[in-house]
Write a protein that holds these residues in place. Structure first.
Motif, short mmCIF file in Angstrom:
data_model
loop_
_atom_site.label_atom_id
_atom_site.label_comp_id
_atom_site.label_asym_id
_atom_site.label_seq_id
_atom_site.Cartn_x
_atom_site.Cartn_y
_atom_site.Cartn_z
N HIS A 65 9.75 -5.57 -0.97
CA HIS A 65 8.88 -4.97 -1.98
C HIS A 65 8.03 -6.09 -2.56
CE1 HIS A 65 10.71 -1.02 -1.95
NE2 HIS A 65 11.90 -1.60 -1.97
N CYS A 75 3.95 -2.30 -6.82
CA CYS A 75 4.46 -2.88 -5.58
C CYS A 75 3.29 -3.07 -4.62
CB CYS A 75 5.51 -1.95 -4.98
SG CYS A 75 6.03 -2.44 -3.31
N ASP A 109 3.50 -3.97 -1.30
CA ASP A 109 3.79 -3.77 0.12
C ASP A 109 4.05 -2.29 0.36
OD1 ASP A 109 5.51 -3.49 2.54
OD2 ASP A 109 5.36 -5.67 2.58
N CYS A 115 5.81 0.29 1.19
CA CYS A 115 7.21 0.28 1.58
C CYS A 115 7.78 1.63 1.92
CB CYS A 115 8.02 -0.34 0.44
SG CYS A 115 7.64 0.42 -1.15
N HIS A 120 5.31 4.78 -1.93
CA HIS A 120 4.93 3.43 -2.34
C HIS A 120 3.93 3.46 -3.49
CE1 HIS A 120 2.76 -0.41 -2.14
NE2 HIS A 120 1.68 0.32 -1.92
CU1 CUA Z 1 7.90 -1.07 -2.81
CU2 CUA Z 1 5.77 -0.48 -2.07
#
Ligand code: CUA
Ligand code: RUQ
Length: 653
Positions: free
Chosen positions: A584, A620, A622, A624, A628
């Motif tokens: 993350h 965040c 990334d 994920c 997200h």
């Molecule tokens: Cu954790 Cu995007």
């Protein structure tokens, strides 16, 4: 395969399309050969490459990881440069890695990767690299592909003849390029000759943990020490360094350091010096240099300033250091896999010089010297010479080896890679490089056991090889198949920064050991939050510590209030994921910093100093999970004098 080349070549010759022999075939004329080359570099989707290649990033300060034969880039490993992609050098845990005696240095110039060895074979435990500008040696763990140790090299400047390892990784060696006053002092530059000195540093590597420590520094005459390579096999115990500017000029070196017909290769019997040092030899000298270590369990680096270093005057150890005369400002010095030959590439010479280790030992035993420089014996050129490779090309720089007794030398000026036989010293093949090749790398080429299937030429100039990208171009590498008699160009691929040397290793040696996650249960970070119940915010004066966790797809806590302008907010973020490849990210609006990318089981800390009242988001970075974009939170920032207590929400409305 070779037959088909011959057939195609004769066809081309017959049609008059192609008028020279197959050595000189122009790359643009490859036509029908291209499909064969394409097959050789094609790695089908989902399949893995055969080799890892680690390419130095030069002025990027980092190291890049490629697959061979595909030429695909897998990772940039942050070493000497701050790296926003992972938060290296930005997170509180990793900032100490970039500490030096000059303070925090967020950049360096990285030239020569070398993989650790056991019994002269690549063991794939670590890879060592040098920082040229602010002299440092770094170690990267090949389980995690992360930089885990950096040691600064005192009494050095332009740490270029580095970082090569001995055949059991007893030492990683670093040599100064620029000689300087030792210790540093305020003196006139024209006092160079005789006053400036060069150090060759032998950094011991702990066989278990790999920890580095400067065992000793040899204080050498004020030449420039350009490159080095270890002896191996029969010459194990010796180390060889090229020198230029044996004239000891201090201005317009281009002319003034090109006066001597021969400069030297310094041959250092490090085993002898090690013994001398182990028996109490050498002098302790005050120094100031950083030793930075990263711990995988606490995910935290520490920096310690070291205050002394052991220096050795080579004249005090009898028959430990010798000069081997070598024509014309040699750049590379390379030792063949058996350790019999020491090859010096005189930049201004058309011939390659091949010295014989046996003959060198005989000359030393017979004490046949042609003179001395600052008390260091100079051997006779003719006594130690095994032979020369005649008129091999123009501007030789570096040589690597295969497992069949051949050498591959790069020629910068004539822009070609030349294959020759080490025993007969006859040229076997030459292939043009586009353009102006620097180093060449054969996986394992600096070991007793090279893997002679591929060579990559690391070119300095790109020009028209790729689509233009404005004035600045990435450098270009060229992959050759060297398994046959003739080298065959397979692929061009761009590289990042300026690759100098590179190191390659069969994928199977590293692949199995490559770590997938950090175990959360083993996380020893001081600020780790191991359960969501421990997630919290603590104020201590104007410092606020946020103990935060991440898991798909939320932060705990997600909303924080009671932060004030002038606070220093530490976000300590622990990633609770325990799956491979689920990092993350964390980014905070207005942070004078980068994001963090936190690996599964890891804790990282970002500092934010809010300057404006308001409600400010973090998120965040990334992608994920499907949710997200929902992975976000807010920090309410109140005026400096507000009385709002810290409070937070754990995600239950
Ligand atoms: Cu954790 Cu995007
Ligand atoms: S160098 S291109 Cu920095 Cu190794 Cu010779």
């Amino acid at each position: 395969m070779k037959n088909s080349i011959k057939v195609i070549t004769s066809l081309l010759l017959a049609t008059g399309l192609f008028s020279c022999n197959d050595n000189e075939q122009k790359e643009g004329d490859r036509g029908a050969l291209a499909s064969n080359a394409a097959e050789k570099v094609y790695v089908a989707p989902g399949e893995h490459d055969e080799f890892y290649a680690f390419l130095s990033g030069g002025y990027s300060g980092n190291l890049t990881v490629y697959g061979l034969p595909s030429g695909r880039m897998f990772k940039e490993i942050a070493v000497f440069s701050q790296f926003p992609t992972s938060g290296y050098g930005y997170s509180e845990e990793t900032k100490p890695m970039l500490n030096t005696s000059h303070g925090f240095i967020p950049w360096d110039d990285l030239h020569h990767p070398d993989i650790s060895q056991t019994n002269g074979k690549l063991d794939g435990r670590w890879i060592f690299v040098n920082g040229n500008n602010t002299p440092r040696i770094a170690k990267i763990d090949l389980k995690t592909f992360e930089t885990t140790e950096i040691i600064e090299v005192p009494n050095s400047a332009g740490n270029h003849s580095s970082s090569f390892v001995t055949e059991n990784t007893e030492y990683v060696v670093a040599g100064t390029r620029f000689s300087v006053p030792i210790p540093q002092e305020d003196i006139a530059i024209n006092e160079y000759k005789g006053k400036f000195k060069g150090t060759l540093s032998f950094i011991s590597v702990d066989p278990e943990e790999g920890h580095m420590d400067i065992k000793f520094q040899l204080i050498m005459p004020g030449f420039d020490y350009d490159l080095s390579h270890p002896g191996r096999g029969k010459s194990h115990g010796w180390f060889f360094f090229t020198t230029y500017n044996t004239e000891e000029a201090n201005t317009l070196l281009e002319v003034n350091a090109s006066q001597n017909d021969k400069d030297f290769i310094a041959a250092v019997n490090w085993k002898k010096i090690e013994e001398y040092v182990n028996n109490g030899g050498g002098k302790i000298m005050p120094a100031n240099y950083a030793h930075n270590m990263y711990d995988d369990k606490s995910h935290t680096a520490t920096s310690t300033m070291k205050k002394e270093v052991l220096v050795v005057d080579p004249r005090e150890v009898s028959e430990a250091v010798f000069f081997l005369p070598t024509p014309k400002s040699p750049h590379g010095v390379d030792v063949n896999p058996s350790g019999d030959y020491i090859i010096g590439n005189g930049k201004l010479s058309a011939d390659l010089t091949v010295h014989s280790f046996d003959r060198m030992i005989d000359a030393i035993e017979n004490k046949e010297y042609s003179g001395e420089a600052y008390g260091i014996p100079i051997l006779n050129f003719e006594d130690i010479l095994a032979g020369t490779v005649k008129q091999a090309g123009l501007g030789p720089l570096h040589t690597e080896f295969d497992d069949k007794g051949n050498a591959y030398t790069t020629f910068f000026i004539s822009s070609e890679l030349v294959k020759w036989n080490v025993e007969t010293r006859e040229v076997i093949d030459r292939q043009p490089n586009y353009y102006s090749v620097g180093h060449v790398m054969v996986p394992g080429g600096n070991s007793r056991e090279p893997f002679g299937k591929y060579a990559i030429a690391l070119n300095k100039i790109t020009k028209d090889r790729y689509l233009p990208t404005g004035p600045e171009l990435e450098h270009s590498a060229q992959l050759f198949d060297i398994s046959g008699e003739k080298m065959e160009l397979l692929l061009d691929f761009p590289t990042h920064g300026e690759p100098h040397y590179a190191a390659g290793i069969p994928a199977e040696i590293l692949e199995e050991n490559s770590q997938k996650i950090y175990k959360l249960a083993e996380n020893e970070n001081e600020y780790a939050t191991l359960t969501n119940g421990d997630a919290r915010v603590e104020r201590n004066g104007n410092e606020v510590h946020v103990y935060m966790t991440t898991i798909r797809s939320h932060f705990t806590p997600d909303n924080i209030e009671g932060i004030k302008v002038g606070d220093k907010v530490y976000f300590h973020i622990t990633n609770h994921e325990q799956d491979f490849d689920v990092p993350h990210g964390f980014a905070m609006i207005g942070a004078n910093n980068a994001e963090l990318l936190i690996m599964p089981g890891q804790t990282k800390t970002l500092v934010w100093e809010p300057k404006q009242v308001g409600v400010w988001p973090f998120y965040c970075t990334d992608f994920c999970s499907a949710l997200h974009q929902e992975m976000q939170g807010y920090v309410r920032v109140s005026p400096k004098n507000s009385n709002i207590e810290v409070s937070w929400s754990l995600g239950e409305d």
